[in-house]
Design an enzyme around this catalytic site. Structure first.
Site, PDB file in Angstrom:
ATOM      1  N   GLY A   1      48.799  53.449  55.297  1.00 28.83           N
ATOM      2  CA  GLY A   1      47.661  52.557  55.151  1.00 28.83           C
ATOM      3  C   GLY A   1      47.841  51.525  54.053  1.00 28.83           C
ATOM      4  N   HIS A   2      46.897  50.596  53.998  1.00 30.87           N
ATOM      5  CA  HIS A   2      46.966  49.446  53.091  1.00 30.87           C
ATOM      6  C   HIS A   2      46.991  49.860  51.623  1.00 30.87           C
ATOM      7  CE1 HIS A   2      42.751  49.484  51.588  1.00 30.87           C
ATOM      8  NE2 HIS A   2      42.492  50.058  52.753  1.00 30.87           N
ATOM      9  N   ASP A   3      47.786  49.140  50.854  1.00 31.42           N
ATOM     10  CA  ASP A   3      47.848  49.270  49.386  1.00 31.42           C
ATOM     11  C   ASP A   3      48.371  50.625  48.917  1.00 31.42           C
ATOM     12  OD1 ASP A   3      46.555  46.688  48.246  1.00 31.42           O
ATOM     13  OD2 ASP A   3      45.160  47.309  49.806  1.00 31.42           O
ATOM     14  N   THR A   4      48.915  51.412  49.817  1.00 38.68           N
ATOM     15  CA  THR A   4      49.508  52.687  49.415  1.00 38.68           C
ATOM     16  C   THR A   4      50.869  52.431  48.756  1.00 38.68           C
ATOM     17  OG1 THR A   4      48.355  54.189  50.891  1.00 38.68           O
ATOM     18  CG2 THR A   4      50.648  54.724  50.424  1.00 38.68           C
TER      19      THR A   4
ATOM     20  N   CYS B   1      45.413  53.086  49.865  1.00 37.99           N
ATOM     21  CA  CYS B   1      45.263  53.236  48.405  1.00 37.99           C
ATOM     22  C   CYS B   1      45.694  54.613  47.902  1.00 37.99           C
ATOM     23  CB  CYS B   1      43.834  52.946  47.964  1.00 37.99           C
ATOM     24  SG  CYS B   1      43.221  51.319  48.446  1.00 37.99           S
TER      25      CYS B   1
END
Length: 308
Positions: free
Chosen positions: A217-220, A237
Site C-alpha cells: 500500500g501507499h507510503d509503506t 503507511c
C-alpha cells in the site's frame, strides 16, 4: 512532495481560492501527509478530532476547515473543504500527463537494462543499470528503480493510493502525487502491485525479495533484505524494518511497524505493531509459541468437558 520552487502563503491561497492567517509572504516549500511533514509543508485536516495533531505537527502551514488560534511560527489556510483543496494542490503541482508511447522520452534507463515486450515506462521514470523488466510490467510516472533489479511479468509500480473520503454522493479519492522507489538488488515477483505514496515515497529497501501476487500500500516503507512471500497484503503507511520475513497470505493493518528481524508466519493478521527479533502467528497476532500453546489447549476442551 516538495515543490520545484518556494511559494508564498498568498500564492497557495489564490490557487485554491481560500482565506489565510499569517503573513502573505510566509514561505511554502511543499505538501505532505501528517506522518511525513517537515518544516515548510502544508498538511490538511478536516475533523476536530485531529486539529491539535495537525496544528502541533512539523508542518508549518495547516489547511483547515475552521479558523482557530494559529500556533506561533505557523500559518493557516482556511477552507470549507480541505480534502478537496488538497486535491486541487496535487493537480496543480503534479498534474496527470497522458502518454502516447510505451516508453516515455523523459525516462532514463541505465546501461545493460533489459525491457521486455509490452512494458510501459511512464514520464520521468529512472531505471538503473543491469535491470530486467519482464513482459507487461507497468511503471507509472516518476518511479525510481535502482541497479540490478528484477521485476517479473505483470507487476505494476505506482498505481494510485486506496484513499477515499465518504460523501453523501459517494467516495472522493485523495489524489496521489508521490512515487515508488525501488532500491538496488531488489527482486519483485509476478503480478505484484506497489502503490505510490500520496505525497511521499513508497519504498522497497535494498536486497529485499518479494514473491508473486503481493500488494504493498501507499507510503509503506520496507527495509533492506526482507523476504515477503506470495499473496501477502501490506496496507498503507506501514514500516517494515530490515531483515523481516513475512510468509504467505500475511495481512496487515495500516500505520504499524514490524520490527527488525521479525518473522511473521503464514496467514497471520498483523493487527498492531510488533517488536523485532521474534516469531509471530495468528489473528490477532501473538508470539507464535504462545499462540500454538493456546491452540493446543483448545484441542483439549472436549476431553476436559468429559472429565467435568
Amino acid at each position: 512532495m516538495k515543490f520545484t520552487k518556494p511559494h508564498t502563503l498568498q500564492d497557495i491561497a489564490e490557487i485554491i481560492g481560500c482565506s489565510f492567517v499569517g503573513a502573505s509572504d510566509f514561505p511554502v516549500y511543499g505538501m505532505n501527509e501528517i506522518h511525513v511533514v517537515t518544516e515548510g509543508d502544508i498538511v490538511f485536516v478536516d475533523h476536530p478530532k485531529y486539529y491539535e495533531k495537525a496544528l502541533q505537527s512539523a508542518a508549518t502551514i495547516v489547511l483547515i476547515n475552521k479558523e482557530v488560534d494559529c500556533p506561533e511560527g505557523k500559518a493557516l489556510l482556511i477552507s470549507d473543504d480541505p480534502f478537496r483543496d488538497f486535491n486541487k494542490l496535487t493537480n496543480h503541482f503534479k498534474p496527470f500527463t497522458a502518454a502516447n508511447v510505451s516508453i516515455s522520452e523523459s525516462a532514463t534507463i541505465g546501461e545493460g537494462t533489459i525491457i521486455q515486450p509490452n512494458c510501459f515506462i511512464g514520464h520521468n521514470v529512472t531505471i538503473g543499470k543491469n535491470c530486467i523488466l519482464h513482459a507487461n510490467v507497468t511503471v507509472y510516472d516518476n518511479c525510481m528503480i535502482g541497479d540490478n533489479v528484477i521485476i517479473q511479468a505483470g507487476t505494476i509500480l505506482g498505481a494510485d493510493a486506496f484513499y477515499y473520503k465518504k460523501r453523501e454522493t459517494g467516495f472522493d479519492q485523495l489524489l496521489s502525487g508521490g512515487r515508488v522507489v525501488i532500491e538496488n538488488n531488489v527482486g519483485i515477483g509476478a503480478l505484484c502491485t506497489i502503490d505510490k505514496g500520496v505525497t511521499g515515497d513508497t519504498t522497497i529497501g535494498e536486497g529485499t525479495k518479494i514473491d508473486n501476487q503481493v500488494h504493498v500500500g501507499h507510503d509503506t516503507v520496507i527495509g533492506k533484505k526482507c523476504l515477503i512471500a506470495a499473496q501477502t497484503g501490506i496496507a498503507g503507511c506501514v514500516v517494515i524494518e530490515d531483515e523481516v520475513t513475512l510468509w504467505g497470505q500475511v495481512g496487515t493493518t495500516s500505520g504499524i511497524t514490524i520490527g527488525r528481524k521479525a518473522v511473521v508466519l503464514g496467514q497471520t493478521g498483523v493487527t498492531k505493531s510488533v517488536e523485532g527479533g521474534k516469531t509471530y502467528f495468528g489473528t490477532p497476532i501473538e508470539e507464535s509459541r504462545e499462540k500454538l500453546k493456546q491452540l493446543a489447549n483448545i484441542k483439549r476442551i472436549p476431553e476436559l468437558l468429559k472429565k467435568s
